[in-house]
Enzyme design. Structure first.
Site, PDB file in Angstrom:
ATOM      1  N   TYR A 135     -10.849  -5.742  11.099  1.00  0.00           N
ATOM      2  CA  TYR A 135     -10.041  -5.354  12.260  1.00  0.00           C
ATOM      3  C   TYR A 135      -9.880  -6.517  13.237  1.00  0.00           C
ATOM      4  CZ  TYR A 135     -11.056  -0.852  10.218  1.00  0.00           C
ATOM      5  OH  TYR A 135     -11.154   0.189   9.324  1.00  0.00           O
ATOM      6  N   LYS A 165       7.663   4.033   1.276  1.00  0.00           N
ATOM      7  CA  LYS A 165       9.108   3.849   1.481  1.00  0.00           C
ATOM      8  C   LYS A 165       9.418   2.367   1.297  1.00  0.00           C
ATOM      9  CE  LYS A 165      10.053   7.746   4.399  1.00  0.00           C
ATOM     10  NZ  LYS A 165       8.773   8.172   4.978  1.00  0.00           N
ATOM     11  N   GLU A 168       0.867  -1.175   0.000  1.00  0.00           N
ATOM     12  CA  GLU A 168       0.000   0.000   0.000  1.00  0.00           C
ATOM     13  C   GLU A 168       0.903   1.223   0.000  1.00  0.00           C
ATOM     14  OE1 GLU A 168      -3.385   0.832   3.030  1.00  0.00           O
ATOM     15  OE2 GLU A 168      -1.807   2.284   3.518  1.00  0.00           O
ATOM     16  N   ALA A 178     -19.175   2.009   5.309  1.00  0.00           N
ATOM     17  CA  ALA A 178     -18.575   1.342   4.146  1.00  0.00           C
ATOM     18  C   ALA A 178     -19.586   0.403   3.475  1.00  0.00           C
ATOM     19  CB  ALA A 178     -17.327   0.575   4.573  1.00  0.00           C
ATOM     20  N   ARG A 190     -15.108   3.463   4.926  1.00  0.00           N
ATOM     21  CA  ARG A 190     -15.851   4.639   5.384  1.00  0.00           C
ATOM     22  C   ARG A 190     -14.959   5.877   5.333  1.00  0.00           C
ATOM     23  NH1 ARG A 190     -17.147   5.506  11.510  1.00  0.00           N
ATOM     24  NH2 ARG A 190     -14.973   6.141  11.349  1.00  0.00           N
ATOM     25  N   THR A 248      -3.871   4.862  -1.077  1.00  0.00           N
ATOM     26  CA  THR A 248      -4.825   5.399  -0.109  1.00  0.00           C
ATOM     27  C   THR A 248      -5.510   6.660  -0.653  1.00  0.00           C
ATOM     28  OG1 THR A 248      -3.056   6.641   0.951  1.00  0.00           O
ATOM     29  CG2 THR A 248      -3.588   4.506   1.907  1.00  0.00           C
TER      30      THR A 248
HETATM   31  P1  FAD Z   1     -17.098   0.648   8.445  1.00  0.00           P
HETATM   32  O1  FAD Z   1     -17.068  -0.742   7.973  1.00  0.00           O
HETATM   33  O2  FAD Z   1     -18.188   1.534   7.962  1.00  0.00           O
HETATM   34  O3  FAD Z   1     -17.133   0.615  10.050  1.00  0.00           O
HETATM   35  C1  FAD Z   1     -16.946   1.809  10.807  1.00  0.00           C
HETATM   36  C2  FAD Z   1     -17.491   1.612  12.215  1.00  0.00           C
HETATM   37  O4  FAD Z   1     -18.915   1.578  12.196  1.00  0.00           O
HETATM   38  C3  FAD Z   1     -17.081   0.316  12.887  1.00  0.00           C
HETATM   39  O5  FAD Z   1     -16.934   0.569  14.267  1.00  0.00           O
HETATM   40  C4  FAD Z   1     -18.240  -0.619  12.629  1.00  0.00           C
HETATM   41  O6  FAD Z   1     -18.345  -1.603  13.631  1.00  0.00           O
HETATM   42  C5  FAD Z   1     -19.415   0.341  12.656  1.00  0.00           C
HETATM   43  N1  FAD Z   1     -20.513   0.025  11.743  1.00  0.00           N
HETATM   44  C6  FAD Z   1     -20.433  -0.478  10.489  1.00  0.00           C
HETATM   45  N2  FAD Z   1     -21.647  -0.553   9.931  1.00  0.00           N
HETATM   46  C7  FAD Z   1     -22.528  -0.064  10.842  1.00  0.00           C
HETATM   47  C8  FAD Z   1     -23.936   0.145  10.855  1.00  0.00           C
HETATM   48  N3  FAD Z   1     -24.694  -0.176   9.806  1.00  0.00           N
HETATM   49  N4  FAD Z   1     -24.505   0.679  11.978  1.00  0.00           N
HETATM   50  C9  FAD Z   1     -23.750   1.011  13.058  1.00  0.00           C
HETATM   51  N5  FAD Z   1     -22.398   0.828  13.091  1.00  0.00           N
HETATM   52  C10 FAD Z   1     -21.807   0.307  11.996  1.00  0.00           C
HETATM   53  N6  FAD Z   1      -8.989   5.747   5.748  1.00  0.00           N
HETATM   54  C11 FAD Z   1      -8.929   6.748   4.829  1.00  0.00           C
HETATM   55  O7  FAD Z   1      -9.432   7.848   5.066  1.00  0.00           O
HETATM   56  N7  FAD Z   1      -8.308   6.528   3.618  1.00  0.00           N
HETATM   57  C12 FAD Z   1      -7.747   5.342   3.286  1.00  0.00           C
HETATM   58  O8  FAD Z   1      -7.200   5.188   2.199  1.00  0.00           O
HETATM   59  C13 FAD Z   1      -7.805   4.266   4.239  1.00  0.00           C
HETATM   60  N8  FAD Z   1      -7.290   3.037   3.954  1.00  0.00           N
HETATM   61  C14 FAD Z   1      -7.446   2.009   4.851  1.00  0.00           C
HETATM   62  C15 FAD Z   1      -7.007   0.719   4.513  1.00  0.00           C
HETATM   63  C16 FAD Z   1      -7.161  -0.348   5.398  1.00  0.00           C
HETATM   64  C17 FAD Z   1      -6.697  -1.723   5.016  1.00  0.00           C
HETATM   65  C18 FAD Z   1      -7.762  -0.117   6.683  1.00  0.00           C
HETATM   66  C19 FAD Z   1      -7.911  -1.248   7.663  1.00  0.00           C
HETATM   67  C20 FAD Z   1      -8.205   1.159   7.016  1.00  0.00           C
HETATM   68  C21 FAD Z   1      -8.063   2.230   6.119  1.00  0.00           C
HETATM   69  N9  FAD Z   1      -8.526   3.513   6.412  1.00  0.00           N
HETATM   70  C22 FAD Z   1      -8.449   4.526   5.483  1.00  0.00           C
HETATM   71  C23 FAD Z   1      -9.092   3.803   7.729  1.00  0.00           C
HETATM   72  C24 FAD Z   1     -10.623   3.580   7.774  1.00  0.00           C
HETATM   73  O9  FAD Z   1     -11.264   4.479   6.904  1.00  0.00           O
HETATM   74  C25 FAD Z   1     -11.060   3.804   9.202  1.00  0.00           C
HETATM   75  O10 FAD Z   1     -10.590   2.757  10.021  1.00  0.00           O
HETATM   76  C26 FAD Z   1     -12.525   4.057   9.411  1.00  0.00           C
HETATM   77  O11 FAD Z   1     -12.660   4.583  10.720  1.00  0.00           O
HETATM   78  C27 FAD Z   1     -13.415   2.833   9.275  1.00  0.00           C
HETATM   79  O12 FAD Z   1     -13.511   2.399   7.988  1.00  0.00           O
HETATM   80  P2  FAD Z   1     -14.296   1.039   7.609  1.00  0.00           P
HETATM   81  O13 FAD Z   1     -14.348   0.971   6.148  1.00  0.00           O
HETATM   82  O14 FAD Z   1     -13.733  -0.080   8.365  1.00  0.00           O
HETATM   83  O15 FAD Z   1     -15.762   1.442   8.192  1.00  0.00           O
END
Ligand code: FAD
Length: 316
Positions: free
Chosen positions: A178, A304, A19, A144, A124, A50
């Protein structure tokens, strides 16, 4: 090519991927490319890029406070195009909910489709810098899973508004998982249920948050399989590189660092020594993950190559 196809074609052999993060505005694309070039000999089938939403600059204009949206790291799409052109790899942009209306997301996905991008990681997104919680864009997605549903519909040729239509896209869709729980989730099971929902709605693969204790990944995979989640689960890895990360990584990524690793890092006198400890720890993690037949070892490189190259040399 879809990530799931690469995994199928590998027939149990563990692949290598990275990444990268777009540089801050004004930096040179050439330095980004030459930073990651040393990793290309390990033949990553894809590189994830990202996506960073805007931060808000507060300025007083005509006596009133104005919040001006500024993006520090734009360029995700342009970098994807450059990577595909230069290295002939698949580029996988991260697509986020934050800052996008659904219509803007639709257009964004079309841009990716026209570029020939086959995979997207749907997320998200982090809260805006300085905000404790994530606020969805008006007319945008809150989770998401909602964004994922939009991509799935586009893959079926269904757009947001009936008045418009299109041929189906064909994105392979990744989501984040996670092993140590998402920081906002009240408990692991609640978070896990939402992960399962993402897979049921059509996610093709999962990329995990980084972890430093393989047992966390093994337990996570076991829970997924027991819950009927059969898609590939790609472990995310990061070689520790500075002493400061002992406190920064747990704070930012909400993960535990194993006691042995912490002790080893604390006993280092220089950052060079820390880097060496980080590399050795990661090599040991990788060897175990390969024995476990993890589909891909996915490295968070921050653009890096030094540590990741040493690790890849030791294991591939
Ligand atoms: P979701 O799956 O939407 O979950 C977010 C939270 O809401 C969780 O606590 C989940 O339990 C809860 N939840 C989910 N659905 C619901 C629902 N229907 N009702 C109530 N609660 C719910 N961030 C960036 O800004 N840019 C990036 O490029 C980026 N790349 C990443 C790459 C990886 C591999 C990872 C692991 C993370 C990355 N992130 C990035 C960070 C990520 O955007 C954050 O961790 C964010 O806070 C959660 O994203 P998610 O897609 O897991 O969210």
């Amino acid at each position: 090519t879809k990530i799931t196809q690469y995994i199928e074609q590998a027939k149990g052999k563990t692949l290598f991927s990275i990444e990268i993060i777009p540089p801050v505005k004004g930096e040179n694309i050439q330095s980004l490319m030459s930073n990651i070039e040393p990793l290309m000999e390990f033949k990553p089938p894809f590189i994830e890029v990202t996506y960073h939403r805007e931060e808000f600059l507060e300025k007083i204009v005509n006596g009133k406070i104005e919040r001006i949206p500024i993006r520090k790291r734009p360029g995700t799409v342009g970098i994807c195009a450059s990577l595909m052109n230069r290295f002939k790899v698949d580029a996988v942009p991260h697509v986020i909910c934050g800052g996008f209306t659904k219509e803007e997301t639709e257009d964004f996905l079309f841009d990716l489709h026209y570029l020939g991008i086959d995979n997207v990681l749907v997320l998200r997104g982090d809260p805006v810098k300085g905000n404790a919680a994530f606020t969805p864009e008006k007319g945008g997605h809150a989770y998401a899973s909602e964004l994922l549903e939009q991509v799935v519909k586009m893959n079926q040729g269904v757009l947001l508004h009936e008045e418009t239509q299109s041929a189906p896209t064909n994105f392979c869709i990744g989501v984040a998982g996670y092993p140590e729980k998402h920081f906002e989730a009240p408990n692991f099971s609640t978070d896990f249920a939402y992960l399962k929902k993402k897979v049921e709605l059509g996610a093709d693969y999962i990329v995990t948050q980084m972890f430093f204790d393989n047992q966390k990944y093994f337990d996570f995979v076991a829970k997924c399989r027991a819950a009927g989640i059969t898609v590939p689960i790609i472990p995310g890895l990061k070689p520790l590189a500075t002493k400061k990360q002992l406190t920064v990584l747990p704070r930012i990524f909400h993960l535990d660092l194993p006691e042995d690793l912490v002790k080893a890092v604390e006993s280092c006198k220089t950052d060079k020594e820390v880097k060496q400890v980080g590399v050795e720890w990661c090599i040991a993690q990788c060897k175990e993950l390969m024995a476990f037949e993890a589909p891909i070892l996915h490295f968070y490189t921050m653009s890096k190559s030094e540590s990741t190259k040493k690790i890849a040399e030791a294991i591939f």
